[in-house]
Design an enzyme around this catalytic site. Structure first.
Site, PDB file in Angstrom:
ATOM      1  N   THR A  18       0.831  -1.209   0.000  1.00 38.35           N
ATOM      2  CA  THR A  18       0.000   0.000   0.000  1.00 38.35           C
ATOM      3  C   THR A  18       0.861   1.253   0.000  1.00 38.35           C
ATOM      4  OG1 THR A  18      -1.606  -1.266   1.297  1.00 38.35           O
ATOM      5  CG2 THR A  18      -2.001   1.087   1.074  1.00 38.35           C
TER       6      THR A  18
ATOM      7  N   ASP B 266       2.044   5.432   5.986  1.00 43.54           N
ATOM      8  CA  ASP B 266       2.478   4.035   5.928  1.00 43.54           C
ATOM      9  C   ASP B 266       1.257   3.131   5.908  1.00 43.54           C
ATOM     10  OD1 ASP B 266       4.108   1.804   5.919  1.00 43.54           O
ATOM     11  OD2 ASP B 266       5.208   2.347   7.742  1.00 43.54           O
ATOM     12  N   GLY B 267       1.464   1.892   5.567  1.00 47.75           N
ATOM     13  CA  GLY B 267       0.393   0.914   5.620  1.00 47.75           C
ATOM     14  C   GLY B 267       0.349   0.226   6.972  1.00 47.75           C
TER      15      GLY B 267
ATOM     16  N   ASP C  35      -0.709  -3.923   8.753  1.00 48.15           N
ATOM     17  CA  ASP C  35      -1.217  -5.287   8.568  1.00 48.15           C
ATOM     18  C   ASP C  35      -2.551  -5.469   9.274  1.00 48.15           C
ATOM     19  OD1 ASP C  35       1.115  -6.352   7.108  1.00 48.15           O
ATOM     20  OD2 ASP C  35       2.167  -5.912   8.968  1.00 48.15           O
TER      21      ASP C  35
ATOM     22  N   GLU D 235      10.255   1.647  10.502  1.00 50.94           N
ATOM     23  CA  GLU D 235       8.916   2.232  10.426  1.00 50.94           C
ATOM     24  C   GLU D 235       8.513   2.868  11.745  1.00 50.94           C
ATOM     25  OE1 GLU D 235       6.746  -0.579   7.052  1.00 50.94           O
ATOM     26  OE2 GLU D 235       6.731  -1.196   9.145  1.00 50.94           O
TER      27      GLU D 235
END
Length: 262
Positions: free
Chosen positions: A36, A89-90, A92, A111
């Site tokens: 993403t 950011d993506g 989960d 991250e």
């Protein structure tokens, strides 16, 4: 072309496109890692080339850095930036409190460092990433290679006293060899099923010798932008308590992402 994308990729695309609109001229922006986040980098690259947007990006992995440079984004280090205006950011998984599990792409350490060095963190995700309770996605824990099996045993022992459904930890592999992060470490994936108290689990894991960092992002994310396969976008801001809805139209001739391999 976007018209050829699967519904899940369309959802990622529209979330990334909406998040790109938050980036203003002159910003220092943390650039996440994962499928993403890669859509976001491409969107920002298009804005740099076509609209003259000026930004400096701090990538959270070597592969994000390579992609950012390839689309024309100026890449700098976090030490050069000192502090960031925004990180996108993506994730989960994310819950109603915008707590996250991250690290499926193996970049959780950088991250988390980049996200916490930002005025604002925005997560972009498809709707399937929202969960009632974190833990169905394996929780990544970055560990140093020395004595990793001992660290694994200590992690599993610690989990006995935690409010989780499962307690198995497996070493992440890259083919026949252990996966190695950008920092030269390994990753243990914890198969917990459900995490009843994410804050407690995050704190206890980081007290174990050999553990570098875990993939629970607690009280870090400010905004989540959720994309849907039909072009709908939902933006939730946990600080302002607002929820906004929008829809983005797909342009069938848009070939921005045709060469993107996530």
């Amino acid at each position: 072309m976007t018209g050829e994308l699967s519904p899940i990729d369309k959802a990622k695309f529209v979330a990334a496109r909406r998040a790109a609109d938050l980036v203003e001229d002159g910003m220092r922006v943390g650039l996440g890692t994962g499928s993403t986040a890669a859509w976001l980098v491409r969107c920002l690259g298009e804005m740099v080339r076509q609209d003259g947007l000026k930004l400096r990006g701090v990538p959270t992995s070597t592969r994000t850095a390579e992609l950012a440079r390839s689309v024309g984004i100026e890449v700098i280090s976090l030490d050069e930036a000192k502090w960031l205006d925004l990180t996108i950011d993506g994730a989960d998984e994310f819950d109603a409190d915008l707590n996250l599990i991250k690290g499926g792409g193996g970049a959780l350490l950088q991250e988390k460092i980049v996200a916490t060095a930002s005025d604002h963190m925005v997560v972009i995700a498809d709707a399937a990433k929202e969960v009632e309770a974190l833990g169905n996605f394996p929780l990544p824990v970055e560990v140093i290679p020395f004595g990793w099996q001992t660290t694994q045993s200590l992690v599993e022992e610690t989990l006995v006293s935690m409010d989780v459904m499962g307690r198995t930890a497996t070493l992440r592999m890259n083919g026949h060899e252990p996966y190695v992060t950008d920092e030269g470490n390994h990753i243990l994936d914890l198969h917990l099923g459900r995490i009843g108290n994410p804050r407690q689990v995050a704190m206890m894991l980081n007290q174990i010798p050999g553990v570098v960092e875990n993939g629970l992002f607690i009280d870090i994310c400010d905004t989540v932008i959720i994309g849907y396969g039909d072009g709908r976008v939902e933006t939730r801001d946990i600080n302002q308590g607002t929820v906004e809805h929008d829809r983005l139209d797909f342009v069938e001739t848009d070939n921005l992402f045709t060469d993107l391999a996530d």
